[in-house]
Design a protein around this motif. Sequence first.
Motif, PDB file in Angstrom:
ATOM      1  N   PRO A 372       0.791  -1.237   0.000  1.00  6.72           N
ATOM      2  CA  PRO A 372       0.000   0.000   0.000  1.00  6.72           C
ATOM      3  C   PRO A 372       0.825   1.290   0.000  1.00  6.72           C
ATOM      4  O   PRO A 372       0.447   2.238  -0.704  1.00  6.72           O
ATOM      5  N   PRO A 373       1.940   1.382   0.748  1.00  6.87           N
ATOM      6  CA  PRO A 373       2.704   2.641   0.689  1.00  6.87           C
ATOM      7  C   PRO A 373       3.232   2.948  -0.712  1.00  6.87           C
ATOM      8  O   PRO A 373       3.204   4.099  -1.155  1.00  6.87           O
ATOM      9  N   LEU A 374       3.712   1.920  -1.423  1.00  7.33           N
ATOM     10  CA  LEU A 374       4.185   2.140  -2.788  1.00  7.33           C
ATOM     11  C   LEU A 374       3.023   2.516  -3.698  1.00  7.33           C
ATOM     12  O   LEU A 374       3.156   3.394  -4.564  1.00  7.33           O
ATOM     13  N   ALA A 375       1.878   1.850  -3.505  1.00 11.28           N
ATOM     14  CA  ALA A 375       0.701   2.171  -4.317  1.00 11.28           C
ATOM     15  C   ALA A 375       0.287   3.630  -4.115  1.00 11.28           C
ATOM     16  O   ALA A 375      -0.059   4.329  -5.078  1.00 11.28           O
ATOM     17  N   ALA A 376       0.339   4.100  -2.867  1.00 17.50           N
ATOM     18  CA  ALA A 376      -0.038   5.490  -2.586  1.00 17.50           C
ATOM     19  C   ALA A 376       0.911   6.465  -3.284  1.00 17.50           C
ATOM     20  O   ALA A 376       0.488   7.528  -3.774  1.00 17.50           O
ATOM     21  N   ARG A 377       2.191   6.106  -3.357  1.00 16.10           N
ATOM     22  CA  ARG A 377       3.154   6.981  -4.040  1.00 16.10           C
ATOM     23  C   ARG A 377       2.883   7.020  -5.540  1.00 16.10           C
ATOM     24  O   ARG A 377       2.994   8.073  -6.172  1.00 16.10           O
ATOM     25  N   VAL A 378       2.509   5.885  -6.108  1.00 11.83           N
ATOM     26  CA  VAL A 378       2.183   5.856  -7.536  1.00 11.83           C
ATOM     27  C   VAL A 378       0.944   6.709  -7.808  1.00 11.83           C
ATOM     28  O   VAL A 378       0.905   7.492  -8.771  1.00 11.83           O
ATOM     29  N   GLU A 383      -1.627  11.545 -10.018  1.00  8.17           N
ATOM     30  CA  GLU A 383      -2.481  12.730  -9.856  1.00  8.17           C
ATOM     31  C   GLU A 383      -1.712  14.005 -10.229  1.00  8.17           C
ATOM     32  O   GLU A 383      -2.267  14.914 -10.871  1.00  8.17           O
ATOM     33  N   ARG A 384      -0.439  14.084  -9.857  1.00  8.66           N
ATOM     34  CA  ARG A 384       0.363  15.268 -10.219  1.00  8.66           C
ATOM     35  C   ARG A 384       0.523  15.358 -11.737  1.00  8.66           C
ATOM     36  O   ARG A 384       0.415  16.447 -12.321  1.00  8.66           O
ATOM     37  N   ALA A 388      -1.008  18.253 -14.604  1.00  9.59           N
ATOM     38  CA  ALA A 388      -0.091  19.036 -15.443  1.00  9.59           C
ATOM     39  C   ALA A 388      -0.142  18.669 -16.918  1.00  9.59           C
ATOM     40  O   ALA A 388       0.510  19.323 -17.736  1.00  9.59           O
ATOM     41  N   LEU A 389      -0.893  17.636 -17.297  1.00  9.56           N
ATOM     42  CA  LEU A 389      -0.932  17.215 -18.699  1.00  9.56           C
ATOM     43  C   LEU A 389      -1.537  18.311 -19.580  1.00  9.56           C
ATOM     44  O   LEU A 389      -2.525  18.953 -19.205  1.00  9.56           O
ATOM     45  N   PRO A 390      -0.966  18.501 -20.763  1.00 10.17           N
ATOM     46  CA  PRO A 390      -1.566  19.483 -21.680  1.00 10.17           C
ATOM     47  C   PRO A 390      -2.857  18.937 -22.275  1.00 10.17           C
ATOM     48  O   PRO A 390      -3.105  17.730 -22.289  1.00 10.17           O
ATOM     49  N   ALA A 391      -3.670  19.811 -22.786  1.00 16.25           N
ATOM     50  CA  ALA A 391      -4.906  19.400 -23.443  1.00 16.25           C
ATOM     51  C   ALA A 391      -4.581  18.519 -24.641  1.00 16.25           C
ATOM     52  O   ALA A 391      -3.585  18.726 -25.340  1.00 16.25           O
ATOM     53  N   GLY A 392      -5.420  17.525 -24.847  1.00 13.80           N
ATOM     54  CA  GLY A 392      -5.241  16.657 -25.999  1.00 13.80           C
ATOM     55  C   GLY A 392      -4.469  15.385 -25.728  1.00 13.80           C
ATOM     56  O   GLY A 392      -4.445  14.488 -26.579  1.00 13.80           O
ATOM     57  N   ARG A 397      -3.766  10.439 -20.416  1.00  9.39           N
ATOM     58  CA  ARG A 397      -4.739  10.642 -19.342  1.00  9.39           C
ATOM     59  C   ARG A 397      -5.452   9.334 -18.994  1.00  9.39           C
ATOM     60  O   ARG A 397      -5.654   9.002 -17.825  1.00  9.39           O
ATOM     61  N   CYS A 398      -5.808   8.574 -20.022  1.00  8.89           N
ATOM     62  CA  CYS A 398      -6.503   7.304 -19.806  1.00  8.89           C
ATOM     63  C   CYS A 398      -5.627   6.339 -19.002  1.00  8.89           C
ATOM     64  O   CYS A 398      -6.096   5.696 -18.059  1.00  8.89           O
ATOM     65  N   ARG A 399      -4.349   6.224 -19.365  1.00 10.75           N
ATOM     66  CA  ARG A 399      -3.460   5.314 -18.636  1.00 10.75           C
ATOM     67  C   ARG A 399      -3.272   5.746 -17.183  1.00 10.75           C
ATOM     68  O   ARG A 399      -3.226   4.910 -16.278  1.00 10.75           O
ATOM     69  N   LEU A 400      -3.165   7.042 -16.964  1.00 13.58           N
ATOM     70  CA  LEU A 400      -3.009   7.533 -15.593  1.00 13.58           C
ATOM     71  C   LEU A 400      -4.259   7.230 -14.770  1.00 13.58           C
ATOM     72  O   LEU A 400      -4.166   6.794 -13.610  1.00 13.58           O
ATOM     73  N   LEU A 401      -5.430   7.443 -15.339  1.00 10.31           N
ATOM     74  CA  LEU A 401      -6.672   7.172 -14.612  1.00 10.31           C
ATOM     75  C   LEU A 401      -6.823   5.679 -14.320  1.00 10.31           C
ATOM     76  O   LEU A 401      -7.235   5.287 -13.221  1.00 10.31           O
ATOM     77  N   ALA A 402      -6.498   4.840 -15.309  1.00 10.81           N
ATOM     78  CA  ALA A 402      -6.580   3.396 -15.081  1.00 10.81           C
ATOM     79  C   ALA A 402      -5.605   2.969 -13.994  1.00 10.81           C
ATOM     80  O   ALA A 402      -5.917   2.097 -13.163  1.00 10.81           O
ATOM     81  N   THR A 403      -4.422   3.591 -13.991  1.00 11.18           N
ATOM     82  CA  THR A 403      -3.433   3.282 -12.949  1.00 11.18           C
ATOM     83  C   THR A 403      -3.968   3.649 -11.576  1.00 11.18           C
ATOM     84  O   THR A 403      -3.817   2.890 -10.611  1.00 11.18           O
ATOM     85  N   ILE A 404      -4.593   4.815 -11.465  1.00 14.85           N
ATOM     86  CA  ILE A 404      -5.165   5.234 -10.178  1.00 14.85           C
ATOM     87  C   ILE A 404      -6.223   4.232  -9.716  1.00 14.85           C
ATOM     88  O   ILE A 404      -6.258   3.833  -8.542  1.00 14.85           O
ATOM     89  N   ALA A 405      -7.080   3.815 -10.635  1.00 13.13           N
ATOM     90  CA  ALA A 405      -8.118   2.839 -10.276  1.00 13.13           C
ATOM     91  C   ALA A 405      -7.501   1.531  -9.801  1.00 13.13           C
ATOM     92  O   ALA A 405      -7.963   0.919  -8.824  1.00 13.13           O
ATOM     93  N   LEU A 406      -6.451   1.084 -10.471  1.00 15.35           N
ATOM     94  CA  LEU A 406      -5.785  -0.155 -10.074  1.00 15.35           C
ATOM     95  C   LEU A 406      -5.118  -0.018  -8.715  1.00 15.35           C
ATOM     96  O   LEU A 406      -5.248  -0.891  -7.845  1.00 15.35           O
TER      97      LEU A 406
END
Length: 679
Positions: A372-378, A383-384, A388-392, A397-406
Motif C-alpha cells: 500500500p505505501p508504494l501504491a499510494a506513491r504511484v 495525480e500530479r 499538469a498534462l496538456p490538453a489533448g 490521461r486514460c493510462r493515468l486514470l486506469a493506474t489510479i483505479a488499479l
Amino acid sequence: MEDVTRVRFGVLGPLTAQDADGAPLDLKGPRHRAVLARLIVARRRVVPVARLVDDLWDEPPAGAVGTVQTFVGVLRRALEPGRPPRAPARLLVTDGPGYALRAAPDAVDAWRFEATVERAPALPPAEAVAQLEQALALWRGPAYAEAGGARAGGAQAGGAEWARADRARLAELRLQAVERRAGALLALGRAARAVPDLRAHLTDHPWREEAWRLLALAQYRAGSQGEALEVLRKARSVLAGRLGLDPGAGLRRLEADILAQAPELDGGGERDRAGTTSTPGTATPAEAAAQVWARAAEAYDRTLAASARARLEGTVGLMRNLAVTGGEGLRTAARHRVEAIAAAEEFGDPELTARVIGAYDVPAVWTRSDEPPLAARVVAAAERALAALPAGAEAARCRLLATIALEMRGTREERGPEAAREAEDLARRLGDPTLLAFALNGRFMQSCRRAGQAPERDAIGAELVGLAARHGLVTFEVLGHLVRLQSACASADFTAADAHAAAADRLAERHELPLVGVFTEWYAALRLAAHGHTREAESAYRAAAERLDGAGMPGLQQGLLPLALLCLRLTEGGAVPPVDLAEDWGPYRPWVEPFAHLATGHRGRARAALRALPEPPADLLYEALCCLEAFLAQELDDQPALSRARSHLRPAAGELAGAGSGLLTLGPVARYLDAPTDR
C-alpha cells in the motif's frame, strides 16, 4: 558449583545436552525434551507457562500447568545436578509468567551454525571454506528432529508449530552454507572440487537456482563449457517442470556470458576453453536466444547511454515483463517502478511521467494491494501528472486514470471508482484495445464495494477475454479467464469455472506465466471445499499456500491460509472452532479475534470485538468477512450486528459466500441470512 554456562545443547538432529566435560546429560522423557527444545527455540526469551501448555497438548489435561512445572523441575536437576537445594536456578530460570533458558550465545549448535553462515561472506575464501565445513559438520539430522514425535493428545508435532519456523529457517541456512562454501572454493580457483558437492546438493534440492549457477560456473572454469551449458539446460528443464518457472536473471546472464566466453568468468580455476565455443550454426535454440539477448542488451546500453528519457521508458517495459514472472521479479519490479517514476518527475515533463507510469500495465487479479505505501506513491505521482498534462493528451490521461483505479484497489475512497469510469469512457472513445483492456482491469479492481457484484465482474471478464483474444493481449486474456473463474465460483457453476481455469493454465503454459498456477491451484482447493471434501481440501489449501510462498504477492498471501482453514472448519458445522491468534492473520485479524474469545468462553470480549468491526474492505473477500460477522452475531445473539451483516449480504443471497474470490468459501450466503444458521 558447576559452570552451567558451559552446558552445550544440540538441536541439529536429535536433542542432546552435554556438561562442561562433554558428558551427556539425561533429559528424561519426550515431553521433558519438548519443553527444553521449545525454550531453545525462544533464544533466551521467556516462554509463558500458558504458551508451553498450548504447545505440549492439543487438549490440555487438568493440572497441565503443574505438570509443566514438574517437567521444568526435572530438567533443572538434569542440567544443574550440583545446584544446592533451594538455590536459584542459573540456566533454566523462572522469569515473570514463564521460563527461559539462559544458555550462552555459543552453547547451542544451531546458534553457532547460524553465526558462522552469516559471517562467512565477509571472510577470506580459505577461512570461509574451513569455517563453513566445520559448521556443516554440526548437523546430525533434521533440526529439532524430535519435534516430529507425538504430542500429548495424539496429534503429530512433525509439524509442531513452535518448531516449524526455526526448522525451516535452519534448513534454508544449511542450503546457503553449502552454496557459500562452493562459492568460496570457486574464489580459491578450486572449481573441480566444488563440482561433486554441488551435484549432490542439487540431487536433493533441484529448485536451488544459485546452486545451478555455481555448478555451471564450476564446470566452465574446470574447462567444460559444453557441460556448463548442459547444466543450464537441465536447470531450465527442472525449474519449468517442477515449479513452472523460467530461470532467473542470474542463470540467464551466466548462459549469455558462457556463450560469449566473457573474460569476467575466469576466476583463477582450471579452465581450458579449447574446442568448447558454440558457433551460431550449431547453437541450440536456447544458446541462440542467449546470444541474441547478450548482443541486444549490449546494443541497448551503447545506443541509449546518452538518452536518460529513453532509458526510463525502456526500463519500465522491462519491469513490466519482469513483474509477470512473480516472486523476486514481481517484488523487484514494484520497487524499481517507484524509483523510475521519481526519476521521470525530475525532468518536469508530465507527458514523460505519464508514459513511465502508464507503461506498467501489468494485469492485476487480486483486489488488495501488495504494498500500500508504494501504491499510494504511484497514485500521488499519477495525480500530479494528470493535473499538469496538456490538453489533448487523452491516451496518457486514460493510462493515468486506469493506474489510479488499479492502485486504489481495496480502498473505499470515491476517487477509485471515479477514475475507473473516466478511464473506461476515454478508452472506448479512443478505440484503443490495449487502453480498454487496461481500463477494464481498473474497473474490475473497483467492483468489490458491496456484495453481489459477481455478475458485473463476469461481464468485465467476458469482455476482456474477447477483446484480448482478438488483439493478441495474452496477459489480459488470462486475466479475463481468472475473473470469469471467480464469478463462476460465486454462482457455484464449477463446470464453467473448470473451463476458465483450464483456459488460463493453457495460456500460462504457452506463454510462460507462472503466477497463473497460483490462482488455479487455490481454485482447485476451493472446489474440494465447496463439495464437502474437507480433508482433501485442507491438504490442497496447504499445498497451494506453499506455492504462494515466495510468489511476491503479500497482499494475497498474508493471512489467507489460516482464513481458508477457518472457513473450512465453519462449513463443517458444530462448535466454534479454536483459533490461534499467534498465527499471521494479516488484515483478517479483526474478524478472527471474536472467534478466539468465543472459543475460550469470553463472550463479553467477543461481543465487544464484534461491535468494533468495521465494514470489510472493498475486495474479493467482502462477502466472506460479512458472513463471519453474521455467524458471530448469531452465536452471540447480537441482533444489531446480525441485522447489519445481513443487510450487507442480501445482494449476494444466491451466491456461495466468499467463493467469488476463487480461493475459499463459507457455503451458501443464504445460510447466514434470515433463516437460522444451519450448523
